[in-house]
Motif scaffolding. Structure first.
Motif, PDB file in Angstrom:
ATOM      1  N   GLN A 328       0.802  -1.178   0.100  1.00  0.00           N
ATOM      2  CA  GLN A 328      -0.068  -0.011   0.047  1.00  0.00           C
ATOM      3  C   GLN A 328       0.857   1.368  -0.221  1.00  0.00           C
ATOM      4  O   GLN A 328       1.841   1.343   0.779  1.00  0.00           O
ATOM      5  CB  GLN A 328      -0.800  -0.087   1.177  1.00  0.00           C
ATOM      6  CG  GLN A 328      -1.882   1.255   1.189  1.00  0.00           C
ATOM      7  CD  GLN A 328      -3.356   0.846   0.506  1.00  0.00           C
ATOM      8  OE1 GLN A 328      -3.333  -0.526   0.268  1.00  0.00           O
ATOM      9  NE2 GLN A 328      -4.061   1.719  -0.227  1.00  0.00           N
ATOM     10  N   LEU A 329       0.659   2.198  -0.985  1.00  0.00           N
ATOM     11  CA  LEU A 329       1.437   3.361  -1.238  1.00  0.00           C
ATOM     12  C   LEU A 329       0.614   4.584  -0.467  1.00  0.00           C
ATOM     13  O   LEU A 329      -0.645   4.694  -0.843  1.00  0.00           O
ATOM     14  CB  LEU A 329       1.695   3.608  -2.425  1.00  0.00           C
ATOM     15  CG  LEU A 329       2.819   2.702  -3.079  1.00  0.00           C
ATOM     16  CD1 LEU A 329       3.171   3.265  -4.579  1.00  0.00           C
ATOM     17  CD2 LEU A 329       4.143   2.658  -2.233  1.00  0.00           C
ATOM     18  N   SER A 337      -4.011   7.436  -1.911  1.00  0.00           N
ATOM     19  CA  SER A 337      -3.512   5.932  -1.594  1.00  0.00           C
ATOM     20  C   SER A 337      -3.655   4.842  -2.954  1.00  0.00           C
ATOM     21  O   SER A 337      -4.631   5.233  -3.707  1.00  0.00           O
ATOM     22  CB  SER A 337      -4.216   5.530  -0.536  1.00  0.00           C
ATOM     23  OG  SER A 337      -3.963   3.973  -0.210  1.00  0.00           O
ATOM     24  N   ARG A 338      -2.668   4.062  -3.129  1.00  0.00           N
ATOM     25  CA  ARG A 338      -2.581   3.130  -4.203  1.00  0.00           C
ATOM     26  C   ARG A 338      -2.130   2.044  -3.592  1.00  0.00           C
ATOM     27  O   ARG A 338      -1.227   1.717  -2.886  1.00  0.00           O
ATOM     28  CB  ARG A 338      -1.720   3.780  -5.361  1.00  0.00           C
ATOM     29  CG  ARG A 338      -1.810   5.121  -5.879  1.00  0.00           C
ATOM     30  CD  ARG A 338      -3.214   4.779  -6.944  1.00  0.00           C
ATOM     31  NE  ARG A 338      -3.528   6.096  -7.516  1.00  0.00           N
ATOM     32  CZ  ARG A 338      -4.124   6.964  -7.004  1.00  0.00           C
ATOM     33  NH1 ARG A 338      -4.879   7.032  -5.783  1.00  0.00           N
ATOM     34  NH2 ARG A 338      -4.466   8.051  -7.855  1.00  0.00           N
ATOM     35  N   THR A 339      -2.727   0.768  -4.174  1.00  0.00           N
ATOM     36  CA  THR A 339      -2.442  -0.479  -4.040  1.00  0.00           C
ATOM     37  C   THR A 339      -1.500  -1.056  -5.277  1.00  0.00           C
ATOM     38  O   THR A 339      -2.018  -0.885  -6.359  1.00  0.00           O
ATOM     39  CB  THR A 339      -3.349  -1.526  -3.585  1.00  0.00           C
ATOM     40  OG1 THR A 339      -4.209  -1.073  -2.685  1.00  0.00           O
ATOM     41  CG2 THR A 339      -2.952  -2.819  -3.311  1.00  0.00           C
TER      42      THR A 339
END
Length: 351
Positions: A328-329, A337-339
């Motif tokens: 997770q970013l 948020s990015r996965t």
């Protein structure tokens, strides 16, 4: 190795009796009667005393460290462990120690070869001395002559002499540029960076850049060609490291010439450099992933129902040790948020 001549210069040329007597008078910062130029002059004089004292102290520290190291080499055990312990006791890092040893070696070499008189050391700032020790022998000779004349040697003077020597002697610069440097039409500080970058390139590229400078011998062209040479060397150095470019149907030289022609050499060089970094990162990622999997399997076998918290730790690390890595970013609640999911497959796994 024969013992070099020793030196102990009178660092306090204002009549003080001892090297260790550094109780010089500093101007009062609150004194409104002292002019700004006079204040700065007194401060500069005091600073130079400290700088030169530091230089001689570091040379002697380097000699001491070299003596301890050489003693360890001759009769010590444990591949230099005694020397490293000696450094540790005095809170000196290994890199700092060898930097001081290098300084001492440089000083002894300059003295032994007659390029530097012991009393001339007093003319150098610390950084100027280091710069001189790293310069070409011809530059060292020029600097030493200036020091013998009593000139104060700073890093700026050393670099200027080095740049002038490079400008006048390098075969990579066309005669048109050398002539303008000789009559001060073009400052020599623009020439040395170009020579340093061109030295990294194949002869064919050197010829191209030399021709470009000869056709337009001015400062703007020098700046532009220096930048081009820097990107060229970056491109060539990175290209040989990228496995994806190791193909018979790819002509790197032609690709480079096209990038030059359309004006995207900078972006192309960065592109190839990033590709090299990405391949290296992938290799490190795969190695770390394999190591993580093996450790997770070992801990799983060694644990059991009696270790629920340890099993919980393994469950949390599952997204990193499985075939599909998931991270997770950013914060989960954030809109940014990015996965990220990566699937790792080796040729062995596919087989």
């Amino acid at each position: 190795m024969s013992s070099p001549r020793s030196f102990t210069s009178d660092l306090t040329a204002n009549g003080q009796d001892s090297l260790t007597d550094l109780s010089f008078q500093l101007p009062d910062p609150a004194d409104e009667h002292i002019s700004e130029p006079e204040f700065l002059q007194q401060i500069e004089q005091a600073w130079q005393v400290c700088d030169r004292f530091d230089l001689q102290t570091d040379i002697w520290r380097g000699r001491i460290l070299r003596t301890v190291r050489d003693r360890e080499k001759r009769g010590g055990e444990g591949r230099g462990t005694g020397f490293l312990n000696w450094l540790k006791d005095r809170e000196i890092s290994k890199s700092q120690a060898y930097s001081l040893i290098e300084l001492a070696d440089s000083a002894d070499t300059l003295l032994a070869e007659g390029l530097l008189e012991p009393e001339s050391v007093n003319q150098f700032s610390k950084r100027a001395f280091v710069e001189t020790a790293q310069a070409a022998p011809e530059v060292q000779q020029l600097v030493s002559e200036a020091a013998r004349r009593g000139d104060a040697i700073t890093r700026r003077e050393v670099r200027q002499l080095s740049d002038e020597w490079t400008a006048m002697t390098s075969d990579l610069l066309p005669p048109e540029i050398k002539e303008k440097a000789a009559n001060d039409t073009i400052p020599t500080r623009y020439l040395a960076p170009l020579v340093r970058e061109m030295e990294k390139l194949p002869e064919s590229h050197q010829d191209t850049l030399r021709t470009e400078v000869a056709l337009n011998p001015d400062v703007d062209t020098l700046k532009q060609v220096t930048a081009e040479a820097r990107y060229l060397s970056k491109y060539l150095a990175a290209a040989v490291q990228v496995q994806a470019l190791n193909r018979d149907d790819l002509n790197l030289e032609q690709a480079l010439e096209e990038a030059l022609r359309v004006g995207c050499l900078n972006a192309t060089a960065d592109l190839v450099n990033q590709a090299a970094q990405l391949e290296q990162a992938v290799a490190k990622l795969y190695t770390a992933w394999q190591r993580l999997k093996k450790l997770a399997d070992r801990v799983y076998v060694d644990s059991g129902a009696s270790t629920p918290h340890l099993r919980s730790l393994l469950d949390c690390l599952g997204p990193l040790s499985s075939e599909i890595i998931e991270i997770q970013l950013g914060e989960a609640e954030s809109s940014f948020s990015r996965t990220i999911r990566l699937r790792l497959l080796s040729t062995d796994a596919e087989a």
